[in-house]
Write a protein that holds these residues in place. Sequence first.
Motif, PDB file in Angstrom:
ATOM      1  N   LEU A 156       0.347  -3.493   2.115  1.00  0.00           N
ATOM      2  CA  LEU A 156       1.316  -3.009   2.852  1.00  0.00           C
ATOM      3  C   LEU A 156       2.628  -3.476   2.996  1.00  0.00           C
ATOM      4  O   LEU A 156       3.536  -2.563   3.115  1.00  0.00           O
ATOM      5  CB  LEU A 156       0.542  -3.364   4.389  1.00  0.00           C
ATOM      6  N   PRO A 157       2.683  -4.914   2.603  1.00  0.00           N
ATOM      7  CA  PRO A 157       4.282  -5.345   2.498  1.00  0.00           C
ATOM      8  C   PRO A 157       5.069  -4.685   1.431  1.00  0.00           C
ATOM      9  O   PRO A 157       6.313  -4.377   1.730  1.00  0.00           O
ATOM     10  CB  PRO A 157       4.109  -6.832   2.460  1.00  0.00           C
ATOM     11  N   LEU A 158       4.278  -4.292   0.327  1.00  0.00           N
ATOM     12  CA  LEU A 158       4.984  -3.649  -0.722  1.00  0.00           C
ATOM     13  C   LEU A 158       5.229  -2.321  -0.276  1.00  0.00           C
ATOM     14  O   LEU A 158       6.582  -1.681  -0.577  1.00  0.00           O
ATOM     15  CB  LEU A 158       4.249  -3.685  -1.991  1.00  0.00           C
ATOM     16  N   PRO A 212      12.484  -3.465  -1.660  1.00  0.00           N
ATOM     17  CA  PRO A 212      11.165  -3.804  -2.558  1.00  0.00           C
ATOM     18  C   PRO A 212      10.962  -5.163  -3.072  1.00  0.00           C
ATOM     19  O   PRO A 212       9.876  -5.901  -3.085  1.00  0.00           O
ATOM     20  CB  PRO A 212      11.346  -3.088  -3.803  1.00  0.00           C
ATOM     21  N   GLN A 213      12.150  -6.116  -2.945  1.00  0.00           N
ATOM     22  CA  GLN A 213      11.985  -7.267  -3.532  1.00  0.00           C
ATOM     23  C   GLN A 213      11.486  -8.115  -2.293  1.00  0.00           C
ATOM     24  O   GLN A 213      10.578  -9.276  -2.548  1.00  0.00           O
ATOM     25  CB  GLN A 213      13.386  -8.051  -3.738  1.00  0.00           C
ATOM     26  N   ILE A 214      11.733  -7.842  -0.893  1.00  0.00           N
ATOM     27  CA  ILE A 214      10.983  -8.436   0.185  1.00  0.00           C
ATOM     28  C   ILE A 214       9.667  -8.138  -0.035  1.00  0.00           C
ATOM     29  O   ILE A 214       8.630  -9.253   0.358  1.00  0.00           O
ATOM     30  CB  ILE A 214      11.814  -8.003   1.313  1.00  0.00           C
ATOM     31  N   GLY A 215       9.310  -7.119  -0.186  1.00  0.00           N
ATOM     32  CA  GLY A 215       7.890  -6.668  -0.288  1.00  0.00           C
ATOM     33  C   GLY A 215       7.092  -7.175  -1.332  1.00  0.00           C
ATOM     34  O   GLY A 215       5.812  -7.718  -1.072  1.00  0.00           O
ATOM     35  N   LEU A 216       7.762  -7.522  -2.370  1.00  0.00           N
ATOM     36  CA  LEU A 216       7.236  -8.153  -3.668  1.00  0.00           C
ATOM     37  C   LEU A 216       6.833  -9.627  -3.128  1.00  0.00           C
ATOM     38  O   LEU A 216       5.745  -9.941  -3.492  1.00  0.00           O
ATOM     39  CB  LEU A 216       7.967  -8.114  -4.900  1.00  0.00           C
ATOM     40  N   ALA A 271       3.107 -11.336  -3.002  1.00  0.00           N
ATOM     41  CA  ALA A 271       2.879 -12.487  -3.990  1.00  0.00           C
ATOM     42  C   ALA A 271       2.157 -13.169  -3.171  1.00  0.00           C
ATOM     43  O   ALA A 271       1.077 -13.985  -3.761  1.00  0.00           O
ATOM     44  CB  ALA A 271       4.045 -12.716  -4.762  1.00  0.00           C
ATOM     45  N   GLY A 272       2.766 -13.875  -2.012  1.00  0.00           N
ATOM     46  CA  GLY A 272       2.236 -14.809  -1.274  1.00  0.00           C
ATOM     47  C   GLY A 272       0.718 -14.266  -0.840  1.00  0.00           C
ATOM     48  O   GLY A 272       0.055 -15.240  -0.882  1.00  0.00           O
ATOM     49  N   ALA A 273       0.683 -13.273  -0.389  1.00  0.00           N
ATOM     50  CA  ALA A 273      -0.851 -12.811   0.116  1.00  0.00           C
ATOM     51  C   ALA A 273      -1.683 -12.754  -1.245  1.00  0.00           C
ATOM     52  O   ALA A 273      -2.912 -13.214  -0.689  1.00  0.00           O
ATOM     53  CB  ALA A 273      -0.498 -11.553   0.549  1.00  0.00           C
ATOM     54  N   LEU A 274      -1.347 -12.423  -2.140  1.00  0.00           N
ATOM     55  CA  LEU A 274      -2.325 -12.640  -3.454  1.00  0.00           C
ATOM     56  C   LEU A 274      -2.590 -13.613  -3.807  1.00  0.00           C
ATOM     57  O   LEU A 274      -3.673 -13.897  -4.246  1.00  0.00           O
ATOM     58  CB  LEU A 274      -1.416 -11.514  -4.575  1.00  0.00           C
ATOM     59  N   ASP A 275      -1.738 -14.551  -3.929  1.00  0.00           N
ATOM     60  CA  ASP A 275      -2.178 -15.948  -4.018  1.00  0.00           C
ATOM     61  C   ASP A 275      -2.950 -16.626  -3.093  1.00  0.00           C
ATOM     62  O   ASP A 275      -3.632 -17.959  -3.716  1.00  0.00           O
ATOM     63  CB  ASP A 275      -0.719 -16.941  -4.551  1.00  0.00           C
ATOM     64  N   THR A 276      -2.917 -16.393  -1.918  1.00  0.00           N
ATOM     65  CA  THR A 276      -3.577 -17.128  -1.057  1.00  0.00           C
ATOM     66  C   THR A 276      -5.035 -16.258  -0.619  1.00  0.00           C
ATOM     67  O   THR A 276      -5.650 -16.931   0.412  1.00  0.00           O
ATOM     68  CB  THR A 276      -2.691 -17.391   0.398  1.00  0.00           C
ATOM     69  N   ALA A 302       5.370 -16.192   4.428  1.00  0.00           N
ATOM     70  CA  ALA A 302       5.052 -15.191   5.153  1.00  0.00           C
ATOM     71  C   ALA A 302       3.970 -14.364   4.681  1.00  0.00           C
ATOM     72  O   ALA A 302       2.904 -13.890   5.559  1.00  0.00           O
ATOM     73  CB  ALA A 302       6.246 -14.295   5.414  1.00  0.00           C
ATOM     74  N   GLY A 303       3.606 -14.172   3.355  1.00  0.00           N
ATOM     75  CA  GLY A 303       2.698 -13.191   2.840  1.00  0.00           C
ATOM     76  C   GLY A 303       1.303 -14.114   3.165  1.00  0.00           C
ATOM     77  O   GLY A 303       0.211 -13.292   3.645  1.00  0.00           O
TER      78      GLY A 303
END
Length: 699
Positions: A38-40, A49-53, A57-62, A156-157
């Motif tokens: 969703l953020p992306l 797109p850079q903010i979404g990335l 990335a933060g959500a994927l890593d946690t 934030a992710g």
Amino acid sequence: MPPSGYSLRAHAIESLTNVKRPDVPLRVVLRNTAAVILPLAVGMATGHPQIGLGVAAGALDTMFSDQPGPYRQRMRQLLLASLAAGLAALVGFLIGGQLLPILLATAACGFFGGMLVVFGADTARVGMTSMILLVITASTPASLGHALGGAALIFAGGLLLTAFSLAAWPLQRYWPERIELARVYAGLAALAREQAHDDAEVPALTEAMTSLQHTLLGRHRAHGRAMEAFGVLLELAERIRLELTAMAELHANPAIHAMFRDDAARVLAAIAEALQQGDPPERADRALQTLRASERALLDGGGNADGLAAHIHALAGQLAAAVRNADWAGSRGELRASAAETRLPTSLRSSSTWATLRANLTPRSVAFRHAVRMAVCLSAALWISRLLHLPHGYWLPMTAAIVLRPDFAATFNFGLLRVLGTVLGLVLTTVLLHVTPDEPWAHLALMAVLCMAFRYLAGAHYGIAVATLTGTVVILLSFEGVSPGLAVSDRVLNTALGCGMALLAYVAWPTWERGRARAALAVMLDAYASYLRALAQPDRGGNRNDTRTAARTARTNAQASIDRMRTEPATPPELLALARALFANGNRLARTAMALEATLDDLAVLPAADAIGRFVEHNADAVQAIATALREQQPLGALPTLRAMQRELVTSMQGVGDRAALELLARISDRLVDNVDTLAYVTKRSSQTPAAAAEQSPT
């Protein structure tokens, strides 16, 4: 367990071919994927797109910090992972362009992240997340303003993932507790259905009970009136398992035994279903009425003759109490009775964090060795990637951080599966990108599917999950302008190098399980001895729960030690055979002790109570002596003449109490002596010289 000739090659084949049943609920897969996608999607739609990335990335890593457990524990874990990811990213952005400072930072992060294994797998994931974010962000150094912004997006992710994970908290406040209880009661139903089994294969003390202790009584447990009912159900589950074990040990009246266990299994299964769905246990109540009728009918005409009656009556009463409390166990129910307050056993209480870390700051500690290996390996991998100017070189230290584990078997497994999974991901991503329209939204949809597959399959088969992760990361990087073809090939190269370095780091300073297996088995026997001593002191009944829980934990640790040892190269077959024999016979001892506990509680009048206590105490002393000889690798000395004591005990009970009780205690005491004597025989028979020499080298 596999046979003693189990080889590393066989273990590799098993790792590649063994696919477990996925155990991640669909709602967890969907909410974790949504936190990444969703953020992306919003960033692409709004032109940022850079903010979404960054948030994705933060959500994927946690993502993998979203684990089962009470909501408070889950919130703490996710917030800790998010904060660690944000701080690691900030450090990486700020000093990533300076070689010496970033090498020192990776060494410190690797050491302290590696030490976190002493607090369990969930906390260790926080350390791994920090290491991954540090080496990834170090590849793109930035100014202070950009570093703060990037780290904030990654944080934030993690917060977004936390919000999604806890969104249903007000609606399903007690859901984790109910699910854990349902799992235990479903296991009890399966145990009740088993009419015949091998004592060595059916665990007397199950890990599910310990997990339930943590969920209901741990530091982060929920609070509320329903928790009283949960605590009662926990205690009843312990008692029900004791009664089922005791009934199985009697080997008496097979027809009555089988029929009553079938009725009990239906009640337990209905309780599990009611707990899982949060509904009133109406079906369980109907099954209970059938069981009560069977109880009266089955015992007419001789059920009391063999001591089975006491256990049947006790089990029926406990099942009735479980049905009653299942009606109160949840936010929909209203407690109509007070329950005794439960407390967390000493063996499960959290000690001081700093005290735990200080205790492990020694080369003898597995965690310390792992931390040193991680610090050196992570820094060396980063230095090599910079020295060789490897494209996307951060994959090299990232892979080393993921693959390197405290034991050889896990390191070998993760290394092998990660390399093969990455190659499979190369093929998979190439094919999927070829058939997918070359449009950003189509790629985003494909990334969502791969992310869902990764989250769902990670616990089922790590190699297949890595293949889907490869595609997820490659497509994620494509939104940043990285060519998918180059990204995949670079990933394969860096992954292979990272896995090789992790294995080399472990072999350079190994912690072979064969040097620790005897200690783990000795701790298990120590715990069994403590459990027997608690049974020998009936005036301290509350201590039984603590010692039983400690024995369960020690049994689980011993089993894990044997599993790790059997996959290590050059494990002496004699040592593995000894470990398997001690573990199996220790399990039989635990079953007998549980049968004894249930019998002591169920008998209205206990004949020769003092004599029974002394006899059990002598058996505990013998088990303790076996544990000491095993730990110190010394010949086992003379033990008390337990068989003679057992005969004296039986003689002293003659004419005291009813005949059924005497026969029951005679059978259980005979089994107890047989269990202890078998453990002593196995210990004496073990070949000390070659096996002991082999397991001591190298450490």
